[in-house]
Structure formats: structure tokens, C-alpha cells
Design an enzyme around this catalytic site. Structure first.
Site, PDB file in Angstrom:
ATOM      1  N   ASP A  31       0.829  -1.203   0.000  1.00 33.45           N
ATOM      2  CA  ASP A  31       0.000   0.000   0.000  1.00 33.45           C
ATOM      3  C   ASP A  31       0.869   1.261   0.000  1.00 33.45           C
ATOM      4  O   ASP A  31       2.104   1.189   0.015  1.00 33.45           O
ATOM      5  CB  ASP A  31      -0.926  -0.037   1.212  1.00 33.45           C
ATOM      6  CG  ASP A  31      -2.262   0.626   0.965  1.00 33.45           C
ATOM      7  OD1 ASP A  31      -2.373   1.393  -0.004  1.00 33.45           O
ATOM      8  OD2 ASP A  31      -3.198   0.378   1.755  1.00 33.45           O
TER       9      ASP A  31
ATOM     10  N   ASP B 298     -10.116   4.196  -3.489  1.00 34.25           N
ATOM     11  CA  ASP B 298     -10.867   3.029  -3.030  1.00 34.25           C
ATOM     12  C   ASP B 298     -12.268   2.986  -3.626  1.00 34.25           C
ATOM     13  O   ASP B 298     -12.903   4.018  -3.830  1.00 34.25           O
ATOM     14  CB  ASP B 298     -10.992   3.046  -1.515  1.00 34.25           C
ATOM     15  CG  ASP B 298      -9.665   2.854  -0.827  1.00 34.25           C
ATOM     16  OD1 ASP B 298      -8.658   2.686  -1.528  1.00 34.25           O
ATOM     17  OD2 ASP B 298      -9.630   2.881   0.417  1.00 34.25           O
TER      18      ASP B 298
END
Length: 541
Positions: A167, A228
Site C-alpha cells: 500500500d 478506493d
């Protein structure tokens, strides 16, 4: 993942299928061949950071008992929350034994024991998303891998993990360069795999920062193209699904083993209807995207299970060519047709997408799909044949929904972009217009249908399967506009594609020309006396 909003931590790792690797080779991670988009389950959407051995074990058991393993779902992705950033005196990662009895190797072993593959998660920076956006656990300083790349990836591999997703919360906060940072990570993953003999595939999650589609295919299996798809505490949204779908439209970057990643599936999440679930699944399938479920597998309905496990829809996503479907027509704003070339002659998957707020008929013209003759149409959701058609297939599509079909016919003339030598841009019809008289222009190449030209045996340059490049009003003088018009076989629609890169009108003898030697998007295409300028040189593959 993007944490500018109420932060959900990044989708955990997934494990790649069909890996081919030489255990002792110190090759780049991208040299481990993954032949199909990864399919699996990730923990974040349902459980956030509140995960432990029992939670993961329960989902593993449900994945198998629900038949998803048999349908092709292989990967169990342990997302953020598994680690609070603790290390021992040597710098090795340590975990809470109460949450993970036997350590992370034990849960990897359990996953493998069910015939599945195990994935794990970390961050590119010093502090991971669990530090900046704690969700269900205390803030976790030190929960990134920066400064420990070789140590952490080797530890992941020794624990038995097959795939690691990295990430960008720490990387973003520290202002790291995405490309160089992920290159260092890719090299480290390759070293770990070479040392243990266990291929470990890298998934890049920079949320599209740094335009990873331009460089990630050389160092990873999949790369996030967007923020997201759902943030912690939110309800599922079709608008967000469409936004993420759009962000992943980079077909030139995608090939078998390398995939644009629009984020996890939200099929089966609360508030999504069956129709929305099918539309969402269809969008990912036409894209050839990874299929990573995020719902609670242990409590999902039979309807959700049937959608996730539909074999014909999965086959579209998992097609061996690895192509990404592209937009081929948009006859009216928001009424779009996407086509994905499938393995086998004359086979396509076609998605009719209605982005508007009212139901509408949408037609897929077979010429725009590169097909001719009689074409058989099949509905993969119901596994039924819709019949055989000759010119196109029309369906009524509800608002904010899609219809997915597969079609099989005879291959028509092959299509390709026409690229200007001077500009590097493509011959384009603005906004997918089909209006007779629309002038051709230059635009950034994008692999879409308004830039897909077929050079026919009749010397026509055809777009959409039925519109031809035309010297407007049969003009033969400098400055005559090059437009599209219904194909009619006349000499002002015939062109010679010459070995020196020029394209000349059969009737006029003039060259196709980027007006004024301009190179910007929107530059108009005209006919002009042939000269030595590169604004009259084109590549037609």
C-alpha cells in the site's frame, strides 16, 4: 488506497494463479508468469482491521463450502490489521500470539491446507495505513516496510505467503516517488523469491499515483488505478463502481499476466441489489480485472453466491488472451458499448452500459465489433442463447445498469489506430460521433473504437464498421475536410496507403494532413498537396 476520506485500509494481498518460475533465478518479480487475473477474497470490506486467525479461518472454510474455490477463487487476502508494527531486537516482524496462534505461518498453512493460496499486506512507507487511519485497532506506528524491504519480504516468503500487496499510505505521507519506490520493492520481492524458491507476486497499490499503468507492468502482476471503491463505514455506490471502472481504462498496459486493478469487488455488500451486483461483476469481467470478493462469505445469500460463481461470466474475465475490453461506440451520451476480444476466432464479450437515469435501448453493431455475417448472441447470466442476428443486437438496459452478452461470428476487416508521425497522436472521431460530416481530428491514442480503423479491400478507411473516411463534398482542393460518412463505395472514400507513410485520396491525389502541421489534441485533418512534412506521415498497422 486513498485515505483523504474516512479511511479504509488497502485491500490485502492476493495470490496469483498459474505461476511459472525458476526457483534459483534472480529475475525481476514480473518474470513470474501469472496467466489469468487473480481471483479470491480480501478481508477489508467486511472486517476492516478487526481480523485474527479465527476470522480468516471462517472465511476460508466458507469460500470452500460455498463452491467459490471450485469456481476459480484461489486467494485469501489478509488485509490491514494483522500487524501493529512491532519488531524484535533483530528487526523481524512480530505479531500478537493471541490473535495469531502459531504466528502467520500457521494461518498460511491452514489456507494452503484447503488447496488455496495465501496473501499478505504491508506499506511502502515507514508507517502504514493502520498508523494514519486506525480502524478497529489502535494506531500502529512502524507498520510499514520502508527500511526493511529485504527483511520483510523474505520473512513473508518464509512464512509461506505467495503474494504481497504493498500500500501507499506511508509512501504518500513521506512524498516518496511511486515508480522508484515500487521498483526497489519489486527487486526486493525477486530476491526473496530467489532465496526461498517460492514465487511471490507483487501487487502495487499506489491508488493510481504516478500513473502506474505506464511502468508497473514491468515490475508487478497488478496495479491499482484509482482510489478506493468503498471507504470504511460507507454504503456501496454504483457511482463509485463506475468511477473506478473508468480509472482502469488503460488497455495498452494490460496483457496476460499484467492487469489494471480497479479495486476489490463489492458484490454482495449491504445495500447493493442483485441487478447492481451483476452490473458490477460484468464491468470487472469485461475489463479482465482481478476478481477479489470482499463480502462476508459465511453469511452471503444464495443469490450473491450465484452471481460470484457464474462460470460463463468468470470465463469472460479469465479469458487467456488477457485483453481489456474497450469502448467501441457511444451513440448517445451515456449509452455505451464495450467489446472484449476473446480467444477463438470471431468471439467477443460485449457490455451495453447505460450511465443515464432512464432505461434506454442500446445497440451493439457487429461491424463496430469487427464481425460480419450472422452473429450468435448468448446471455452468460442465464446461460441461454438469444438468437442469431445479422447487423447488430439491441437490448433495453435499465438506468445505471449493464447488459452483458457474448457473441460469435465471422471476423471482419482488422482494425488498428492510424498514428501521426509528427504528433504521435491518433486519427480520432470526436466524442464517438456518428454524424455524417464529422471532421476527423488528432487525439491522444486510447485504443477505443473511435480510433479503430479498418483498411478494406475496397481501399476504404472504415470506423465503427460502417462509416468511411470521406473527402467532404468530393473535394479535390487543399483544405478539403476529411470527414466520416456512410460508406458508399465512391472514389472520394477510397485511399492509397503508401510505403512512404502518406495516405492519398484516390479521387484527389492529395495527402491526409494534420492541418497547419499542428500536433495538439483537436487538430483537424484535411487534404493537402503532398509534401515532405511529417504531418502527412502516418502509421497504419
Amino acid at each position: 488506497m486513498n485515505w483523504r476520506r474516512a479511511g479504509r485500509l488497502a485491500a490485502a494481498v492476493v495470490i496469483a494463479a498459474g505461476i511459472v518460475s525458476s526457483p534459483g533465478a534472480a529475475a525481476a518479480a514480473s518474470n513470474n508468469v501469472v496467466t489469468k487475473p487473480p481471483m479470491g477474497w480480501a478481508s477489508w470490506n467486511t472486517f476492516a482491521a478487526k481480523i485474527n486467525y479465527s476470522v480468516i479461518k471462517g472465511q476460508v472454510d466458507a469460500l470452500v463450502s460455498a463452491g467459490l474455490k471450485d469456481a476459480g477463487y484461489q486467494y485469501v487476502n489478509i488485509d490491514e490489521g494483522w500487524w501493529q508494527g512491532t519488531r524484535d531486537a533483530s528487526g523481524a516482524i512480530t505479531v500478537d500470539a493471541a490473535d495469531w496462534p502459531g504466528g502467520m505461518a500457521a494461518i498460511a498453512d491452514y489456507i494452503h491446507g484447503k488447496g488455496l493460496k495465501a496473501g499478505i499486506y504491508t506499506d511502502a512507507g515507514r508507517d502504514g495505513c493502520g498508523y494514519y487511519y486506525p480502524t478497529g485497532r489502535p494506531a500502529a506506528p512502524g507498520s510499514g516496510s520502508e527500511g526493511h524491504y529485504d527483511q520483510d519480504f523474505l520473512q513473508f516468503s518464509r512464512w509461506g505467503f505467495d503474494f504481497v500487496k504493498v500500500d501507499w499510505c506511508g509512501g504518500n505521507a513521506e512524498g516518496l516517488n511511486p515508480q522508484s519506490t515500487y521498483q526497489a520493492i519489486s527487486d526486493s520481492v525477486a530476491r526473496a523469491s530467489a532465496q526461498t524458491g517460492r514465487p511471490m507476486i507483487l501487487s502495487i497499490c499506489s491508488w493510481g499515483n504516478g500513473s502506474p499503468w505506464n511502468w508497473a507492468p514491468g515490475m508487478s502482476t497488478m496495479w491499482r488505478t484509482s482510489q478506493d471503491i468503498i471507504y470504511y463505514g460507507e454504503s456501496a455506490s454504483m457511482d463509485r463502481v463506475l468511477t473506478n471502472f473508468d480509472s482502469a481504462q488503460h488497455p495498452a498496459a494490460q496483457s496476460a499476466g499484467h492487469y489494471n486493478d480497479p479495486d476489490m469487488l463489492i458484490v454482495g455488500m449491504p445495500s447493493f441489489t442483485a441487478a447492481q451486483n451483476r452490473t458490477h461483476m460484468g464491468l470487472w469481467a469485461i475489463s479482465g480485472a482481478p476478481l477479489l470478493a470482499g463480502n462476508n462469505l459465511a453469511t452471503m445469500s444464495a443469490e450473491t453466491r450465484a452471481i460470484l460463481s457464474n462460470r460463463e461470466v468468470i470465463a469472460i474475465d479469465q479469458d487467456s488472451l488477457g485483453r481489456q475490453g474497450t469502448k467501441v461506440t457511444e451513440d448517445a451520451t451515456g449509452l455505451q458499448v464495450y467489446s472484449k476480444t476473446l480467444s477463438g476466432t470471431g468471439k467477443r464479450a460485449v457490455l451495453l452500459l447505460n450511465r443515464t437515469t432512464a432505461a434506454a435501448n442500446i445497440t451493439a453493431r457487429f461491424g463496430s465489433l469487427g464481425l460480419t455475417g450472422s452473429v450468435a448472441v448468448r446471455d452468460p447470466w442465464t446461460a441461454t442463447d438469444r438468437g442469431t442476428f445479422t447487423t447488430g443486437y439491441t437490448a433495453s438496459v435499465p438506468a445505471k445498469s449493464a447488459v452483458l452478452v457474448t457473441v460469435s461470428g465471422t471476423e471482419g476487416p482488422r482494425t488498428a489506430p492510424i498514428v501521426g508521425k509528427q504528433s504521435g497522436r491518433c486519427l480520432d472521431i470526436n466524442n464517438f460521433s456518428r454524424a455524417n460530416g464529422t471532421q476527423a481530428q488528432l487525439w491522444d491514442c486510447n485504443s477505443q473504437g473511435n480510433q479503430a480503423w479498418a483498411y478494406t479491400s475496397g481501399k476504404q478507411l472504415m470506423v465503427y464498421g460502417d462509416k468511411c473516411l470521406d473527402a467532404n463534398n468530393q473535394g479535390t482542393v487543399n483544405g478539403t475536410a476529411a470527414v466520416i460518412w456512410d460508406c458508399n463505395g465512391q472514389a472520394n472514400q477510397q485511399w492509397n496507403v503508401n510505403s512512404n507513410g502518406t495516405i492519398t485520396g484516390v479521387q484527389s491525389g492529395l495527402c491526409l494532413d494534420a492541418y497547419g502541421a499542428a500536433t495538439a489534441n483537436g487538430t483537424k485533418i484535411v487534404l493537402w498537396a503532398c509534401g515532405a512534412g511529417d504531418n502527412q506521415r502516418w502509421t497504419l498497422t
